[in-house]
Design an enzyme around this catalytic site. Structure first.
Site, PDB file in Angstrom:
ATOM      1  N   LYS A  31     -25.524  24.664  -9.340  1.00  0.00           N
ATOM      2  CA  LYS A  31     -26.450  25.418  -8.494  1.00  0.00           C
ATOM      3  C   LYS A  31     -27.822  25.385  -9.120  1.00  0.00           C
ATOM      4  O   LYS A  31     -27.938  25.288 -10.338  1.00  0.00           O
ATOM      5  CB  LYS A  31     -25.992  26.880  -8.379  1.00  0.00           C
ATOM      6  CG  LYS A  31     -26.549  27.588  -7.174  1.00  0.00           C
ATOM      7  CD  LYS A  31     -25.754  27.250  -5.945  1.00  0.00           C
ATOM      8  CE  LYS A  31     -26.179  28.024  -4.739  1.00  0.00           C
ATOM      9  NZ  LYS A  31     -25.090  28.024  -3.748  1.00  0.00           N
TER      10      LYS A  31
HETATM   11  N1  GLU Z   1     -25.742  26.164  -0.721  1.00  0.00           N
HETATM   12  C1  GLU Z   1     -24.532  25.967   0.007  1.00  0.00           C
HETATM   13  C2  GLU Z   1     -23.384  26.731  -0.635  1.00  0.00           C
HETATM   14  O1  GLU Z   1     -23.581  27.719  -1.264  1.00  0.00           O
HETATM   15  C3  GLU Z   1     -24.224  24.508   0.230  1.00  0.00           C
HETATM   16  C4  GLU Z   1     -23.990  23.698  -0.986  1.00  0.00           C
HETATM   17  C5  GLU Z   1     -23.875  22.202  -0.715  1.00  0.00           C
HETATM   18  O2  GLU Z   1     -23.859  21.812   0.425  1.00  0.00           O
HETATM   19  O3  GLU Z   1     -23.815  21.478  -1.706  1.00  0.00           O
HETATM   20  O4  GLU Z   1     -22.244  26.412  -0.461  1.00  0.00           O
END
Ligand code: GLU
Length: 476
Positions: free
Chosen positions: A107
């Site tokens: 993240k």
């Molecule tokens: N930000 C989104 C999540 O928390 C998508 C992450 C992604 O598609 O890699 O799942």
């Protein structure tokens, strides 16, 4: 958002992990390895803006590399901090394992108020942040693939993809370095709606199991269910729109940053969204009652509560007063560990984040595969399918005429039957299947092991078991 008596976000995720691991046969060493965050990179960089140098702080955290690339969004918010990014990265690891998206968890975050900057300034900032991550392979099609999260969207992803392409001019897979791009820049249709669509598919699957629905003290299907949504951002908006327009749910409350709207008759989601767009909030909306202290609406009498914004909104400060019998966590980490324990005791059923909001990363997976295969889904087979269906229809018509049966095939049936599947249909089908399969793997553990009291613990068990297998096959 956490209440003073609550543990922090990362600790909350760790406690939930440990609660599940306590019910598993896992060596303490391996459990520890899975739980800890592998690395967090912090970067501070300067950008010359409005005549002076502004310094920004960003993070990219890698929780687990048992599969690569690692995956997870990049968030733009003033609340971004290391603890939050690490908690979110851990959730990505568990989420990907649960829905069988072949990624580790990661993240990113940038400490910024995106509304404080003009578009061209945001582009400069995003490109500079991306540059810092790209040069350390923290954005890379085979190693680390970001996506949108709170405060970012297609536009930012397109800038990141372009920045990567400029720095890797001969990488044929450059587009796969980030997902959530606009379709014209290598994205996939249906990615923007994906998390909300996934919420809808998750609820539909849950309501296909009357025994599970009964455990939430509810009955029947989605039709007529009263839903309160917290946050009408990308996820909350799409979930509420689909549930009300396609499944007959009544949106009886919408909570936003400047209060909440309530209406027993049900709110028109598109109308409210339009109002928010024009007025930067829900205040003044004429077709519902405005409640100044929006958080109190989390405690409203309804059937389904859908927290779809920040973490920690359901905490030890309000958990005792939550009246919804079913909570679906459309956001990441909306329930703290303390609140989770209270709600478990009170018999509130929670459909956990790592499953409920996995629609986004699932469609990201499809986009990444599309980028690596360099061809749109359905391009080869769509017309072949159409031709085969046409053959069948024509043969039926011929038989009917030959035998004088007088059959006529309804025009709209013919049209629908003949139509080969386009990319959006395939994306939705893949997402639906993923959500159903993941729910079934979770409920199987939940229903077959009485000591597993809730779906979250079941989700952790399924997911950690898969991660453990993958570590074992690596020799750990
Ligand atoms: N930000 C989104 C999540 O928390 C998508 C992450 C992604 O598609 O890699 O799942």
């Amino acid at each position: 958002m956490h209440n003073a008596t609550d543990p922090g976000f990362r600790e909350s995720v760790d406690l939930m992990f440990q609660r599940a691991v306590g019910l598993m046969d896992l060596s303490p060493g391996l459990a520890h390895k899975i739980r800890v965050c592998n690395s967090t990179y912090t970067v501070r960089f300067g950008v010359r803006l409005r005549g002076k140098i502004e310094t920004f702080t960003g993070y990219r955290s890698v929780h687990s590399e048992h599969m690569e690339p690692v995956k997870g969004g990049i968030r733009y918010s003033l609340d971004v901090n290391q603890d939050e990014v690490e908690a979110l990265a851990a959730l990505m690891t568990y989420k990907c394992a649960l829905v069988e998206a072949p990624f580790g968890g990661s993240k990113g975050g940038l400490c910024i108020d995106p509304r404080a900057w003009e578009e061209h300034e945001l582009e400069q900032i995003t490109r500079r942040f991306a540059y810092e991550l790209i040069k350390r392979d923290l954005i890379h099609p085979a190693q680390n693939v970001p996506a949108p999260d709170m405060g970012t969207g297609e536009r930012e992803m397109a800038w990141i993809a372009d920045q990567y392409a400029r720095m890797h001019t001969t990488d044929i897979n450059a587009r796969a370095c980030v997902t959530g791009k606009p379709p014209h820049a290598g994205g996939i249709v249906g990615r923007v709606e994906a998390t909300g669509r996934g919420v809808q598919y998750a609820l539909r699957e849950f309501f296909r199991h009357p025994e599970d629905v009964a455990r939430a003290r509810l009955s029947g299907g989605l039709e007529g269910k009263r839903v309160v949504v917290q946050g009408l951002g990308n996820v909350g908006y799409h979930a509420a729109k689909f549930l009300s327009q396609e499944d007959g749910c009544r949106i009886t409350g919408i909570i936003e940053h400047d209060g909440a709207l309530v209406s027993d008759a049900g709110l028109d989601v598109d109308d409210v969204k339009e109002w928010i767009r024009a007025n930067r909030g829900v205040r003044g909306y004429p077709r519902a009652t405005h409640v100044e202290n929006g958080a109190t609406v989390l405690e409203a009498d309804c059937d389904i509560l859908l927290p779809a914004a920040m973490e920690g909104v359901i905490n030890q400060g309000n958990a005792e007063r939550i009246r919804a019998p079913l909570i679906l966590e459309a956001a990441n980490g909306p329930t703290t560990f303390g609140a989770d324990e209270i709600l478990r005791r009170r018999g509130t059923l929670i459909i956990p984040d790592m499953f409920a909001n996995a629609g986004g990363v699932t469609v990201s997976y499809f986009e990444w595969v599309k980028n690596l295969s360099h061809i749109r889904f359905g391009r080869m087979q769509r017309r072949a399918e159409e031709a085969r269906s046409r053959l069948l229809v024509e043969e039926l018509e011929r038989l009917s005429a030959d035998k004088g049966l007088g059959w006529t095939i309804a025009e709209n049936f013919k049209e629908r039957f003949l139509q080969g599947d386009d990319e959006l249909t395939l994306v939705r089908s893949g997402l639906d299947d993923t959500m159903r399969t993941a729910y079934q793997s979770m409920r199987e553990v939940w229903n077959s092991r009485p000591e597993v009291g809730d779906l979250r613990t079941a989700a952790y068990i399924v997911s950690v078991d898969r991660i453990a297998k993958s570590y074992r096959s690596k020799g750990l």
